[in-house]
Every structure is written in structure tokens, then in C-alpha cells.
Design an enzyme around this catalytic site. Structure first.
Site, mmCIF file in Angstrom:
data_model
loop_
_atom_site.group_PDB
_atom_site.id
_atom_site.type_symbol
_atom_site.label_atom_id
_atom_site.label_comp_id
_atom_site.label_asym_id
_atom_site.label_seq_id
_atom_site.Cartn_x
_atom_site.Cartn_y
_atom_site.Cartn_z
ATOM 1 N N GLN A 164 28.888 40.814 45.103
ATOM 2 C CA GLN A 164 28.772 41.273 46.489
ATOM 3 C C GLN A 164 27.560 42.154 46.730
ATOM 4 O O GLN A 164 27.135 42.325 47.868
ATOM 5 C CB GLN A 164 30.035 42.052 46.889
ATOM 6 C CG GLN A 164 31.279 41.198 46.942
ATOM 7 C CD GLN A 164 32.493 42.048 47.289
ATOM 8 O OE1 GLN A 164 33.115 42.626 46.419
ATOM 9 N NE2 GLN A 164 32.828 42.131 48.565
ATOM 10 N N CYS A 213 37.882 41.668 53.242
ATOM 11 C CA CYS A 213 36.793 41.650 52.266
ATOM 12 C C CYS A 213 35.577 42.326 52.866
ATOM 13 O O CYS A 213 35.232 42.068 54.023
ATOM 14 C CB CYS A 213 36.465 40.201 51.890
ATOM 15 S SG CYS A 213 35.158 40.064 50.665
ATOM 16 N N LEU A 214 34.923 43.180 52.087
ATOM 17 C CA LEU A 214 33.720 43.866 52.564
ATOM 18 C C LEU A 214 32.618 42.866 52.889
ATOM 19 O O LEU A 214 31.712 43.176 53.651
ATOM 20 C CB LEU A 214 33.236 44.870 51.513
ATOM 21 C CG LEU A 214 34.188 46.041 51.228
ATOM 22 C CD1 LEU A 214 33.646 46.906 50.091
ATOM 23 C CD2 LEU A 214 34.423 46.881 52.477
ATOM 24 N N HIS A 254 35.332 36.583 43.343
ATOM 25 C CA HIS A 254 33.937 36.888 43.738
ATOM 26 C C HIS A 254 32.974 36.563 42.594
ATOM 27 O O HIS A 254 31.905 35.999 42.820
ATOM 28 C CB HIS A 254 33.775 38.367 44.089
ATOM 29 C CG HIS A 254 34.124 38.724 45.496
ATOM 30 N ND1 HIS A 254 33.523 38.153 46.597
ATOM 31 C CD2 HIS A 254 34.999 39.639 45.985
ATOM 32 C CE1 HIS A 254 34.011 38.694 47.714
ATOM 33 N NE2 HIS A 254 34.922 39.603 47.363
ATOM 34 N N HIS A 303 41.279 38.744 43.653
ATOM 35 C CA HIS A 303 40.244 38.692 44.696
ATOM 36 C C HIS A 303 38.861 38.979 44.097
ATOM 37 O O HIS A 303 37.887 38.285 44.394
ATOM 38 C CB HIS A 303 40.624 39.709 45.788
ATOM 39 C CG HIS A 303 39.655 39.874 46.909
ATOM 40 N ND1 HIS A 303 39.967 39.566 48.222
ATOM 41 C CD2 HIS A 303 38.380 40.344 46.949
ATOM 42 C CE1 HIS A 303 38.923 39.825 48.992
ATOM 43 N NE2 HIS A 303 37.948 40.320 48.252
ATOM 44 N N GLU A 304 38.781 39.991 43.238
ATOM 45 C CA GLU A 304 37.477 40.385 42.665
ATOM 46 C C GLU A 304 36.957 39.365 41.649
ATOM 47 O O GLU A 304 35.754 39.059 41.623
ATOM 48 C CB GLU A 304 37.568 41.766 42.000
ATOM 49 C CG GLU A 304 38.011 42.915 42.891
ATOM 50 C CD GLU A 304 37.298 43.006 44.216
ATOM 51 O OE1 GLU A 304 36.186 42.475 44.348
ATOM 52 O OE2 GLU A 304 37.878 43.582 45.151
ATOM 53 N N GLY A 318 38.090 47.631 46.213
ATOM 54 C CA GLY A 318 37.499 46.907 45.087
ATOM 55 C C GLY A 318 36.114 46.418 45.461
ATOM 56 O O GLY A 318 35.771 46.365 46.651
HETATM 57 O O1 GNR Z 1 38.825 46.662 50.497
HETATM 58 C C1 GNR Z 1 39.406 45.603 50.243
HETATM 59 N N1 GNR Z 1 40.709 45.464 50.597
HETATM 60 C C2 GNR Z 1 41.496 44.388 50.190
HETATM 61 C C3 GNR Z 1 42.719 44.229 50.822
HETATM 62 C C4 GNR Z 1 43.557 43.182 50.456
HETATM 63 C C5 GNR Z 1 43.173 42.323 49.460
HETATM 64 C C6 GNR Z 1 41.950 42.467 48.827
HETATM 65 C C7 GNR Z 1 41.112 43.500 49.189
HETATM 66 S S1 GNR Z 1 39.602 43.706 48.385
HETATM 67 C C8 GNR Z 1 38.665 44.494 49.634
HETATM 68 C C9 GNR Z 1 37.301 44.913 49.093
HETATM 69 C C10 GNR Z 1 36.524 43.694 48.700
HETATM 70 O O2 GNR Z 1 35.990 42.947 49.470
HETATM 71 N N2 GNR Z 1 36.462 43.424 47.427
HETATM 72 O O3 GNR Z 1 35.831 42.317 46.999
HETATM 73 NI NI NI Z 2 35.961 40.905 48.642
#
Ligand code: GNR
Ligand code: NI
Length: 170
Positions: free
Chosen positions: A51, A91-92, A137, A133-134, A46
Site C-alpha cells: 500500500q 481499506c486505506l 495486499h 486482509h493484509e 493495519g
Molecule cells: O483500517 C482498516 N480497517 C479494517 C476494518 C475491517 C477489516 C479490515 C481492515 S484493514 C484497514 C486498514 C487497511 O487498509 N489495511 O490494509
Molecule cells: Ni487494506
């Protein structure tokens, strides 16, 4: 096709709150395509516009094994939250750090597609976690905000140390 630079914690721009997309025009389509390219290039499941330093409510997701089921969410909103579940997240924007976060297990969310259609989806498992999660952000929130103070302090120390080391290399 363009791969965008992903901001890393503690960049203050990750705290910006994204604004609602007013009109889904060619510019939004191009941003979404570039976000997909970036997400795939970085091996993420995601990516939120925040980001890549774009303050608009755009999210891309692909949780498929084959990486061939892209989802583009414009103005995503969670409309129901139920139950709770703990999952290990990454998270990236916080490279090389993973930890357990508790979130709702079942959610309902809605969003607009690039064709301006309003879609409502029920989700659980990885998709439910990823959507939460997204959307966090887009509101300037990171998964590490849910960790204990002790864990956040340890993480900050590690990142400060890395930054110092980086400066001596350069
Ligand atoms: O790549 C991602 N893997 C992930 C694994 C578990 C819970 C959430 C994520 S999102 C993350 C990519 C990212 O940072 N998205 O904002
Ligand atoms: Ni993230």
C-alpha cells in the site's frame, strides 16, 4: 519518523506481488517504523507494504483500543483456515467505501519478528480478518475483489466520477 503516501485504488501498483524479505536488517526496521507511523496517522488498524509502494512482505497491525499494541509481521503466512465469518471491511487504499466480506473465522498464521524470531499465532475476530486482509495486499489483492460484479462496477463509476471532478478543480 516518516509518513508514507498510501496508494489508492485503482492504482496498478496495488496489484504488485511482494517478495519475501531475505534479511531483516536496519532498512527493514526503518520501513516497518515508517509503516506504523503511517498506519497510526491514517487511523488504520493495519497496513501492508504494498500500500505504500514497497514490494516486500511486511505488514503492521494494531487492533488495540489504545493504539499501543503494534505488531510487525515479516513474511507472514497463513497456515490454517477454519470456519467462515462475515465482517464489514474498509481499506486505506479504498477510501470511503465499506462492505461485508466473508473470510475464514479462525486462522493460524506465522511470521518473523524484527528480531528474526519465528512466531506462530492463533487468531479469530478482528485480528483474523485483518491478517487475511493484509496478506491479500501482499499478493496484490483488495477486499473489493470479493464483491459482486455489480458492486464493483458501481464503485468504479463512483471513483471515475470523483477523478473527473478532481481534474476540473485542479
Ligand atoms: O483500517 C482498516 N480497517 C479494517 C476494518 C475491517 C477489516 C479490515 C481492515 S484493514 C484497514 C486498514 C487497511 O487498509 N489495511 O490494509
Ligand atoms: Ni487494506
Amino acid at each position: 519518523m516518516a509518513i508514507l503516501k498510501v496508494l489508492h485504488f485503482p492504482d496498478p501498483r496495488l496489484r504488485n506481488k511482494a517478495t519475501i524479505v531475505k534479511e531483516i536488517g536496519p532498512d527493514i526496521k526503518e520501513i516497518a517504523e515508517n509503516m506504523l507511523d503511517t498506519m497510526y496517522a491514517e487511523n488504520g488498524i493495519g497496513l501492508a507494504a504494498t500500500q505504500v509502494n514497497i514490494q516486500q512482505r511486511i505488514v503492521v497491525i494494531d487492533i488495540s483500543e489504545e493504539k499501543n499494541e503494534p505488531l510487525i509481521l515479516i513474511n507472514p503466512e497463513i497456515t490454517k483456515l477454519e470456519g467462515s465469518e462475515s465482517m464489514r471491511e474498509g481499506c486505506l487504499s479504498v477510501p470511503d467505501y465499506y462492505d461485508i466480506v466473508e473470510r475464514a473465522e479462525n486462522i493460524e498464521f506465522c511470521y518473523k519478528t524484527l528480531d528474526n524470531e519465528l512466531v506462530t499465532v492463533n487468531a479469530d475476530g478482528l485480528l483474523a480478518v485483518c491478517v487475511q486482509h493484509e496478506i491479500d495486499h501482499l499478493d496484490g489483492k483488495l477486499f473489493i475483489d470479493y464483491l459482486s460484479l455489480l458492486k464493483r462496477q458501481r464503485l468504479k463509476k463512483k471513483i471515475d466520477k470523483q477523478e473527473k471532478q478532481q481534474q476540473t478543480v485542479l
